[in-house]
Design an enzyme around this catalytic site. Sequence first.
Site, PDB file in Angstrom:
ATOM      1  N   TYR A 136       0.782  -1.231   0.000  1.00 41.10           N
ATOM      2  CA  TYR A 136       0.000   0.000   0.000  1.00 41.10           C
ATOM      3  C   TYR A 136       0.820   1.291   0.000  1.00 41.10           C
ATOM      4  CZ  TYR A 136      -3.847  -3.160   0.651  1.00 41.10           C
ATOM      5  OH  TYR A 136      -4.751  -4.175   0.460  1.00 41.10           O
TER       6      TYR A 136
ATOM      7  N   PHE B 199     -10.485  -4.141  10.602  1.00 38.14           N
ATOM      8  CA  PHE B 199     -11.650  -3.965   9.729  1.00 38.14           C
ATOM      9  C   PHE B 199     -11.282  -4.315   8.295  1.00 38.14           C
ATOM     10  CE2 PHE B 199      -9.482   0.106  10.326  1.00 38.14           C
ATOM     11  CZ  PHE B 199      -9.290   0.549   9.030  1.00 38.14           C
TER      12      PHE B 199
END
Length: 418
Positions: A129, A418
């Site tokens: 990322y 999450f």
Amino acid sequence: MSRPAADIDVHAVTEAEFPDWLRALNTGFLREPAVSPEEAEAARERFASHRLLGAFDGGRCVATFRSFAQELTVVGGAAVPADAVTSVTVTPTHRRRGLLTRMMAQDLAAAKERGDVVATLIAAEYPIYGRYGFGPATWTTEWTVEVPRTGLDPRWAGPDDGGRIDLVDGAEVRKLGPELHERVRRAQPGAVSRDEVWWRVSTGVVRLGHNWTEPYYAVYRAASGEVEGLVAYKSDDNWHDKQPHNTADVKWLIASTRAAERALWHYLCSIDWITKVKSGWRGPDDPLPLFFPDPRAARITTQADWLWVRILDVVRALEARTYDGTGALVLEVADRLGLAGGRYRLEVSPEGARCTPVRAEGADLSLDVGELATLWLGDESAVRLAALGRLREGREGAARLADALLHTSGRPWCPDIF
């Protein structure tokens, strides 16, 4: 023969495509691909307000992406709107075709347009990322506690501060948890919001897999009766030679006071037949070991990067947090996606902060937007990043000044995945 990447369509997932999207999600995460009608319905409830993207090759979903609205607590207790990114997969047959790049670019552009200050994610793999402008902004630590070694009184029968601990069920957790969590997360930089569905999933009302088993839930109430702590935990059933060797596995523990934390950890270590406690994901400077007469009873079993942040609005991000010192820095921020790059003058004091785009002034520090995210919540050192060549000083001593202004005494922590 593989279809050209340009022929693979990336778009918002329709209702008819949702089951296929779920199958691709399971495939990407190496779970059983088949999706039962019950699981599909539970996922619909959980993802009802979320944004789902998929890549489709000949009508078949081959990559998945999901984001949803979130709030992130920054230094000082303010909350900024965030675009929470999750459910990112690419089917093994379609790797290295730029599908993630296309989905990420589409989602981040939409988040910028909505006015989100940052994007967030929990990275399954470290190298992915950074190329999209994310940087690791919080870390997490897991301890394993050897209960017999703690030095705690084995005759302990409850808190001696006037408080009490009670076992409760999921329904009670859904009543007590949200308000407590709001108090906790407003005081913890790096913490994120939990919506009603989070509590329904975490207490088994919404079940997304086959393996749900109800945890134990314990609540700590202060002498005043106020709820100050909650813990969810499970235990195994492990005996050798007629002796118990059971482990209490903490799923999550939140507390608004140190007294509540201490009482809940002592409670977990006092349960008959429990000889080990696994702490779950805690902050890297969590005081857990210091609650025991012998802190060496708690050994670190995992320490890793956790919450990654991608800044979308430099001005609002830097003005949202507080600062203990007084000073000014000119930052040259590089952003290969063109979402937040530029030169900014940051002026801060304990009274507040002002961040202004500038052109004429020379930069004190030059850094990538991902490195700025790493510094933003106060956990990383600009001096260390400069020594590693990950930022550049345009003025001698600028990195030390950045540390004095940005670094915080308590480390940020995100309690959630999450």
